[in-house]
Write an enzyme that holds these catalytic residues in place. Structure first.
Site, PDB file in Angstrom:
ATOM      1  N   GLU A  63       0.861  -1.403   0.064  1.00 36.25           N
ATOM      2  CA  GLU A  63       0.120   0.062   0.098  1.00 36.25           C
ATOM      3  C   GLU A  63       1.033   1.270   0.064  1.00 36.25           C
ATOM      4  O   GLU A  63       2.197   1.145   0.209  1.00 36.25           O
ATOM      5  CB  GLU A  63      -0.810   0.272   1.291  1.00 36.25           C
ATOM      6  CG  GLU A  63      -0.235   0.134   2.503  1.00 36.25           C
ATOM      7  CD  GLU A  63      -0.969   0.782   3.570  1.00 36.25           C
ATOM      8  OE1 GLU A  63      -1.450   1.735   3.344  1.00 36.25           O
ATOM      9  OE2 GLU A  63      -1.352   0.209   4.640  1.00 36.25           O
ATOM     10  N   LYS A 100      -5.084  -2.164  15.193  1.00 38.75           N
ATOM     11  CA  LYS A 100      -4.464  -0.901  16.054  1.00 38.75           C
ATOM     12  C   LYS A 100      -5.441  -1.033  17.249  1.00 38.75           C
ATOM     13  O   LYS A 100      -6.381  -1.016  17.273  1.00 38.75           O
ATOM     14  CB  LYS A 100      -4.453   0.399  15.366  1.00 38.75           C
ATOM     15  CG  LYS A 100      -3.591   0.366  14.276  1.00 38.75           C
ATOM     16  CD  LYS A 100      -3.577   1.982  13.684  1.00 38.75           C
ATOM     17  CE  LYS A 100      -2.721   1.851  12.540  1.00 38.75           C
ATOM     18  NZ  LYS A 100      -3.269   1.319  11.169  1.00 38.75           N
TER      19      LYS A 100
END
Length: 587
Positions: free
Chosen positions: A44, A178
């Site tokens: 990415e 996360k």
């Protein structure tokens, strides 16, 4: 069943690779690797545009690509540049992306707008998955994925990464989710989306980016790259339109700092809430603030995490690619494997788009418009032979070249019975649903048809009279000269073990010489189709003709062959015969 898994995976990897168009560009190194069935890892670019400050973002991006290359895998960083999706970036493009202050964050939702406006941006997990899937890349490496935000049950703030995993068959290698997110609800949402989740390693503990343990357990775990490749291959072979999430824990040497970083994250989350920061601005703020609070320790851990994911993801991609080179299950004999994986017949030659203009009157008048009809058809001597052989049930590898233009789109669309394996991702069940005639396409391997940027697909225009006599012909055949020895040599193993190699006269002399030399060395029969009188001499200007077993000239072509060999050249039509060398190399 096991053999079908490998063959379906092979079709997946070669499905739509290298088919660049006006909105989609594949870097030549990535295109070459995909065409040759070598492993590729998608990367990415939001980590470059939004995840790290300059110059760490640029150095990290280049380090990650170097790690991928060191594992024998080709990196393909995905981004949108001036309204075009790029799969694989040059060094200059990476530099420009890292320095830019105007790039956007591009998810599935944003792709249409960014492309329509000709803008540039870093692709998120979902944006990168879309591009990787279109290119035929099955493994994608990132840092961490998005998830369900805290209080997401009320705000419905759920990352598009999760829904993309539910509808795009890509394996995503990440460090989990996360801890600023609601990890429990994220895993529940992934289950609802049908996403297979597995932790990489001995434990099933689901990692939380900077921490080995999030307090949640993955449904499964895979111990090594081979097991991960097995899982991905099974997912793709079943034809499931959902992805796989492989969660890789942070390396032990960096895990000790996890608690300090977690404390800083919680402080940053509170600060973001007090400042009214929301939506897509939350994550960049928290990452920047955490880096300040930990005095750079979180950034170092973040970089180490990404490096580790790139290494693990590359090993998985390599293991997955290796699976496509050999059948699975049962006792295997090396000779049997080689014979099973290589086509029996190889055709090297041209593809043409033909336009036939036929006059409606007895005489054509040059210099003015004549009444008539114009039709389009598809030919090329090599294509015609490969087509016929495949319809006869032969397993054929067709080596050729076409341009990246509308004519090549027309060829691919018209010749679906030959090229359908290259047009879309299909499961075994999809193949079985087609009519019996279209099933013949499974016999035709066309991954060796190179689609070249900046080149024109060969075209031929014939103007014929009402009675069918050729009045004038025009040909744009330059691309046939791109079927060079260097390109064809990629398939040396297949050429050396083929039961028959067919050459048409459109290919360069050097390519004819290379193939004939290889065929003679390995006792492979060669059939030469001269295509016209001018090209008939190609194998006969050197010793290459001694490798020929068959040729199919007309009278004019036979005369050219005889003249090139300084043999008597009869003029009478009754003298037509077929030129065949004896075992001692004489005619």
């Amino acid at each position: 069943m096991l053999g079908k898994l490998s063959s379906t995976l092979q079709r997946y990897i070669s499905a739509t690779s290298c088919r660049s168009d006006v909105l989609f560009k594949i870097h030549p190194t990535v295109c070459e690797a995909l065409s040759d069935h070598r492993p590729v890892v998608a990367l990415e670019s939001t980590i470059i545009t939004h995840g790290m400050p300059y110059p760490q973002n640029l150095s990290t991006a280049k380090e990650v690509e170097d790690i991928v290359r060191a594992e024998g895998v080709t990196p393909a960083t995905v981004a949108v540049l001036e309204g075009k999706v790029h799969v694989g970036l040059s060094s200059d493009e990476l530099d420009s992306l890292a320095c830019s202050k105007t790039t956007l964050k591009v998810s599935r939702r944003d792709l249409p707008y960014v492309i329509s406006k000709g803008l540039s941006g870093g692709t998120t997990v979902s944006g990168t998955m879309i591009a990787a899937h279109k290119a035929g890349i099955p493994v994608f490496v990132t840092g961490g994925i998005g998830g369900v935000h805290r209080d997401g049950e009320n705000t419905l703030d759920i990352s598009a990464d999760l829904t993309e995993l539910g509808r795009t068959p890509i394996a995503v290698v990440s460090a989990g989710v996360k801890s600023i997110l609601d990890i429990g609800r994220t895993l529940e949402f992934l289950e609802t989306q049908g996403v297979c989740v597995a932790t990489y390693g001995e434990s099933k503990s689901f990692p939380a980016f900077f921490s080995h343990k999030s307090g949640y357990i993955s449904p499964y775990n895979v111990h090594n790259a081979e097991e991960a490749a097995e899982l991905i291959a099974s997912t793709l072979s079943l034809g499931l339109q959902s992805g796989v999430l492989l969660a890789v824990p942070l390396p032990d040497e960096h895990a000790a700092a996890g608690q300090q970083i977690e404390d800083a994250i919680q402080a940053a989350v509170t600060e973001a809430r007090l400042k009214g920061i929301s939506g897509r601005d939350v994550t960049p703020f928290i990452l920047h603030r955490v880096n300040e609070l930990t005095e750079g320790q979180s950034l170092r851990a973040n970089i180490a995490l990404i490096h580790n994911n790139a290494r693990v993801g590359s090993q998985i991609a390599r293991a997955l690619a290796e699976r496509t080179q050999q059948p699975r299950g049962g006792c295997r004999n090396q000779k049997d494997e080689n014979q099973a994986s290589k086509p029996k017949t190889i055709v090297v030659g041209g593809v043409n788009v033909d336009f036939i203009a036929k006059g409606a009157s007895k005489k054509l008048l040059f210099g003015q418009t004549n009444p008539g009809s114009v039709c389009q058809s598809f030919g090329g001597v090599g294509r015609n032979i490969a087509d016929c052989l495949s319809r006869l049930g032969q397993t054929v590898l067709f080596i050729s070249a076409i341009g990246a233009d509308s004519h090549s789109d027309a060829v691919l669309n018209y010749c679906k019975h030959m090229f359908c394996v290259n047009l879309s991702v299909r499961s075994e069940l999809d193949l079985d649903k087609r009519d019996p005639g279209s099933l013949l396409c499974v016999q035709q391997d066309t991954h060796a048809v190179a689609r070249l940027q900046g080149q024109r697909t060969a075209t031929y225009c014939a103007i014929i009279t009402e009675s069918g006599e050729l009045s004038l012909g025009l040909g744009d055949m330059d691309i046939h000269q791109e079927i060079k020895e260097q390109y064809v040599s990629q398939y040396e193993d297949q050429l050396s073990s083929a039961s028959l190699v067919v050459l048409d006269g459109n290919i360069p002399v050097s390519t004819v010489d290379y193939i004939c030399s290889l065929a003679k060395k390995h006792s492979v029969p060669v059939w030469y189709e001269p295509t016209d009188a001018e090209k008939a001499c190609k194998p006969f200007v050197s010793e290459s003709w001694k490798a020929l077993s068959y040729t199919s000239p007309n009278l004019a072509e036979l005369r050219t062959m005889n003249q090139t060999l300084r043999l008597p050249t009869p003029q009478e039509r009754k003298a037509v015969c077929c030129v065949l060398p004896r075992t001692d190399g004489t005619f």
